[in-house]
Design a protein around this motif. Structure first.
Motif, short mmCIF file in Angstrom:
data_model
loop_
_atom_site.label_atom_id
_atom_site.label_comp_id
_atom_site.label_asym_id
_atom_site.label_seq_id
_atom_site.Cartn_x
_atom_site.Cartn_y
_atom_site.Cartn_z
N SER A 80 -5.14 9.68 -5.39
CA SER A 80 -4.20 9.85 -6.50
C SER A 80 -2.83 10.30 -6.03
O SER A 80 -1.90 10.38 -6.82
CB SER A 80 -4.76 10.89 -7.50
N GLN A 81 -2.70 10.61 -4.74
CA GLN A 81 -1.44 11.11 -4.22
C GLN A 81 -0.74 10.04 -3.40
O GLN A 81 -1.28 9.53 -2.43
CB GLN A 81 -1.68 12.35 -3.34
N GLU A 82 0.46 9.68 -3.79
CA GLU A 82 1.21 8.66 -3.07
C GLU A 82 1.75 9.23 -1.76
O GLU A 82 2.24 10.36 -1.71
CB GLU A 82 2.35 8.14 -3.94
N ALA A 83 1.69 8.42 -0.71
CA ALA A 83 2.14 8.87 0.61
C ALA A 83 3.67 8.83 0.71
O ALA A 83 4.33 8.06 0.01
CB ALA A 83 1.53 7.98 1.69
N ASP A 84 4.22 9.68 1.57
CA ASP A 84 5.67 9.64 1.83
C ASP A 84 6.01 8.33 2.54
O ASP A 84 5.27 7.85 3.40
CB ASP A 84 6.08 10.83 2.70
N TYR A 85 7.15 7.78 2.19
CA TYR A 85 7.60 6.52 2.79
C TYR A 85 8.76 6.81 3.72
O TYR A 85 9.73 7.49 3.32
CB TYR A 85 8.02 5.54 1.69
N PRO A 86 8.70 6.35 4.97
CA PRO A 86 9.76 6.68 5.94
C PRO A 86 11.01 5.82 5.76
O PRO A 86 11.22 4.83 6.47
CB PRO A 86 9.08 6.41 7.28
N PHE A 87 11.85 6.18 4.80
CA PHE A 87 13.13 5.49 4.65
C PHE A 87 13.98 5.70 5.90
O PHE A 87 13.88 6.73 6.57
CB PHE A 87 13.89 6.02 3.43
N VAL A 88 14.81 4.72 6.20
CA VAL A 88 15.70 4.82 7.36
C VAL A 88 16.85 5.77 7.02
O VAL A 88 17.61 5.52 6.08
CB VAL A 88 16.25 3.45 7.76
N PRO A 89 17.00 6.87 7.75
CA PRO A 89 18.06 7.84 7.42
C PRO A 89 19.43 7.39 7.93
O PRO A 89 19.54 6.65 8.90
CB PRO A 89 17.60 9.11 8.14
N VAL A 90 20.46 7.86 7.25
CA VAL A 90 21.84 7.62 7.68
C VAL A 90 22.47 8.98 7.93
O VAL A 90 22.51 9.84 7.04
CB VAL A 90 22.64 6.85 6.61
N ALA A 91 22.98 9.18 9.14
CA ALA A 91 23.57 10.47 9.50
C ALA A 91 25.09 10.39 9.48
O ALA A 91 25.68 9.31 9.56
CB ALA A 91 23.09 10.89 10.89
N ASN B 246 0.85 -1.19 0.00
CA ASN B 246 0.00 0.00 0.00
C ASN B 246 0.88 1.24 0.00
O ASN B 246 1.55 1.55 0.99
CB ASN B 246 -0.90 -0.01 1.24
N HIS B 247 0.86 1.97 -1.10
CA HIS B 247 1.68 3.16 -1.24
C HIS B 247 0.93 4.44 -0.86
O HIS B 247 1.38 5.53 -1.18
CB HIS B 247 2.20 3.28 -2.67
N GLY B 248 -0.20 4.27 -0.20
CA GLY B 248 -0.97 5.44 0.23
C GLY B 248 -2.11 5.79 -0.69
O GLY B 248 -2.86 6.73 -0.43
N ASN B 249 -2.26 5.03 -1.79
CA ASN B 249 -3.32 5.33 -2.75
C ASN B 249 -4.62 4.59 -2.45
O ASN B 249 -5.62 4.81 -3.13
CB ASN B 249 -2.85 4.93 -4.17
#
Length: 522
Positions: A150-161, A127-130
Motif C-alpha cells: 500500500s506504500q508507494e516507493a520513492d522515485y529517483p528524479f534527476v536532481p538539478v543543482a 511499477n510504482h513500488g506497490n
C-alpha cells in the motif's frame, strides 16, 4: 530504404494492410537486432513500438516494429531457453539508437522482468513500488492474486543543482477531471530549467486482459484503451485481426470507418482549441468551441448510436450503417462547423493577448523532434511531415487522398494552426466520403478457425499513428496483443519544449501537446 533489402532468411510477408504497403515479420538474433536498428535509423526509418511476451516458461520474445518506406518491419528476438536465465541474459539496448525506446524498455522490465542490456536508465516505469518484488503482470505464472503493498516507493528524479534552484512538484492528482501524472519542475524563479515526468498511474493491465478476451471481441477492449481515440484503436485492432485471418473488407465498410475516424479527429481538435484559448485566459474561446464540439458529438450519437463512436468498428466491417437522412445532416453540419471555425480562427489570430501567449511559447525544434521520433500533429507542427494516411495510405485513403497539414514554427501557435487546418481538411474528407459512399454490405462474417497467425494494424489517429501488433491463438483466442499510442514518442519531447519557459506557461504548453496518460500506461 525498402524492407526487402534486409533479406532476412526467415522473413515472412503478412497480408498487405495498405495500398503499396505491407507488414513483414522476421525472427532474428541479438547481433542482427542491434545492427538492424542502426540501419533503420541511418535510412531515415523510425521505431514505432517495442514490447515483449512470454512464449513458455522461461522463454520470451521481444518485438520491435519499425516504419520504413514500404511498410512495417516487425522483428522478433527470442530471449531465454527455458532454463530460468532469461532475466539475467536480457536483450540488447536500443535507446542509444532510438531515444524513444527508453521508457518502452523500462515498461518491458516492469511487465516481464527482462532487462535491456547496457541501458542507462533502468528506473521502474509502470511499477510504482506497490507490486510484490517477484510480480511481473505478463509472466504466465503471475496469477494477479499476489498481495500488493500500500506504500508507494520513492522515485529517483534527476536532481538539478545550482544557486537558487528549487523543485516544484505537480500531481499526480490534479485540479479538475484529468488523468494522473506527476511533473517535477526544477526552476530558478519562474524559469524552468528541467522538467521530468512520472507516469504509469493509469496502468490497467489491458495487455493481460487481451489474453482473456475472445479474438472477435477484442475490438471492444481496444476501443477503451483511450476514450478519445476509440475509433483509431478499434480500427487498428480490427485491421490486425483481418490481416491475421486474411479477411477482405467491403468498400462501404472501409469508407464508413474513415468517416468515423475523421469525425473523431474533428471532435478532439474542437475540444483542444477551446481548452487552449481558456488556458491563455480567453474563456470566450472555450465557450464557443465547447458548443461546437457538443453539437458534433450529438450528431455522432444520433447517426451512429454513440457520442464517442465506441464499438462502431468491428472485425469484418462496421456495426452500424448510416441512414441517408444523416448523410444530409452531416453535410449541413460540415458547412456550419467550417464557417464557424473560420470565424473563431480569425478571432484567435486578431486577439493580441492570445497571440502573445501562443507565439514563441513551448518551442520544439526540428532537432529534438527527430531525436525523440515525435509524430502526429505535434511533429507536423515542427516540420516533421509524417502521416500514415499519406505515407502508407490504407483503404479508403488511397482513393480519398489526404492533403497533409504542417507548420515549421514548432511553438504553441504552430500547434494551434495545425489543429485549425486539420479540421478544415477533415471536413473536406468527410464531404467526399459522404458524397461518394459506395453501396453494398457493411459487414463480412469472419470464421476464426485458422491456425495461429500474426497481424498488424496501423492507423493515423488524431494524436498520431496508432499501432497494434497481434498474435492469434487457437480456437479464436488472443495469444498476445500490443497496443501503442503515439504519446510514447511525444511525452519526452514535452519535457524539452518546456525548458526556458516560465512555470505559468506549462498548462498551455501541455495542452498544446494534449498527450495521453491511459493509452500510454497500458
Amino acid at each position: 530504404m525498402r524492407i526487402e533489402a534486409f533479406g532476412f532468411p526467415n522473413q515472412v510477408r503478412l497480408s498487405a494492410f495498405a495500398d503499396k504497403s505491407s507488414a513483414f515479420l522476421a525472427r532474428i538474433d541479438s547481433d542482427t537486432w542491434t545492427r538492424t536498428a542502426e540501419t533503420v535509423r541511418e535510412a531515415g526509418g523510425r521505431l514505432i513500438s517495442l514490447w515483449g511476451a512470454e512464449q513458455a516458461a522461461g522463454t520470451f520474445m521481444i518485438s520491435a516494429a519499425y516504419a520504413l518506406e514500404d511498410g512495417i518491419l516487425w522483428l522478433q528476438l527470442p530471449v531465454g531457453d527455458g532454463d530460468g536465465n532469461a532475466h539475467e541474459a536480457g536483450y540488447p539496448d536500443l535507446s542509444t539508437v532510438f531515444s524513444c525506446a527508453t521508457r518502452m524498455q523500462r515498461a518491458i522490465y516492469d511487465l516481464l522482468g527482462l532487462r535491456a542490456i547496457g541501458a542507462e536508465d533502468t528506473r521502474p516505469w509502470l511499477n510504482h513500488g506497490n507490486w510484490p518484488a517477484d510480480y511481473y503482470p505478463l509472466q504466465k505464472l503471475s496469477s494477479g492474486t499476489e498481495r500488493f503493498e500500500s506504500q508507494e516507493a520513492d522515485y529517483p528524479f534527476v536532481p538539478v543543482a545550482g544557486d537558487g534552484v528549487h523543485e516544484i512538484a505537480v500531481g499526480p492528482i490534479h485540479a479538475g477531471v484529468i488523468e494522473p501524472g506527476h511533473f517535477r519542475f526544477s526552476v530558478v524563479g519562474e524559469k524552468v530549467l528541467r522538467l521530468e515526468e512520472r507516469l504509469g498511474y493509469a496502468h490497467r493491465g489491458i495487455e493481460r486482459l487481451f489474453e482473456r478476451t475472445p479474438l472477435l471481441l477484442g475490438h471492444r477492449l481496444a476501443g477503451r484503451v483511450a476514450g478519445d481515440t476509440a475509433v483509431a484503436f478499434s480500427w487498428a485492432y480490427c485491421m490486425a485481426v483481418e490481416q491475421a485471418l486474411d479477411v477482405r473488407i467491403a468498400p462501404r465498410a472501409q469508407w464508413l470507418r474513415a468517416l468515423l475516424l475523421e469525425r473523431e479527429r474533428v471532435a478532439n481538435h474542437l475540444g483542444d482549441l477551446g481548452a487552449l484559448g481558456n488556458d491563455a485566459g480567453f474563456a470566450y474561446g472555450l465557450a464557443q468551441f465547447s458548443r461546437l464540439k457538443e453539437d458534433w458529438l450529438r450528431l455522432n450519437d444520433r447517426a451512429f448510436g454513440h457520442r464517442y463512436l465506441m464499438d462502431r468498428i468491428v472485425p469484418g466491417g462496421v456495426a452500424t450503417d448510416i441512414d441517408p437522412r444523416f448523410i444530409t445532416a452531416m453535410s449541413t453540419q460540415c458547412d456550419q462547423i467550417d464557417a464557424q471555425v473560420r470565424v473563431m480562427q480569425n478571432i484567435y489570430d486578431d486577439q493580441s493577448g492570445l497571440q502573445d501567449r501562443f507565439a514563441g511559447t513551448g518551442l520544439l525544434c526540428a532537432k529534438v523532434v527527430e531525436h525523440f521520433g515525435v509524430c502526429g500533429l505535434v511533429g507536423r507542427a515542427s516540420g516533421r511531415k509524417i502521416d500514415v494516411r499519406v505515407d502508407h495510405p490504407y483503404a479508403p485513403y488511397h482513393e480519398v487522398q489526404v492533403q497533409m497539414v504542417s507548420d515549421d514554427r514548432g511553438d504553441v501557435a504552430a500547434r494551434v494552426a495545425v489543429r485549425f487546418n486539420e479540421i478544415y481538411e477533415s471536413i473536406r474528407l468527410i464531404r467526399i466520403l459522404l458524397s461518394d459512399l459506395p453501396g453494398g454490405d457493411i459487414m463480412k462474417q469472419i470464421e476464426h478457425g485458422r491456425p495461429p497467425s500474426y497481424g498488424v494494424g496501423w492507423i493515423e489517429g488524431w494524436r498520431g499513428d496508432v499501432f497494434v501488433g497481434l498474435e492469434t491463438g487457437v480456437d479464436g483466442t488472443i495469444s498476445r496483443c500490443h497496443c501503442h499510442d503515439p504519446s510514447w514518442q511525444n511525452w519526452p519531447a514535452l519535457e524539452h519544449a518546456v525548458i526556458g519557459n516560465i512555470v505559468p506557461d506549462f498548462p498551455l504548453i501541455n495542452k498544446s501537446f494534449n498527450l495521453n496518460y491511459a493509452g500510454h500506461d497500458l
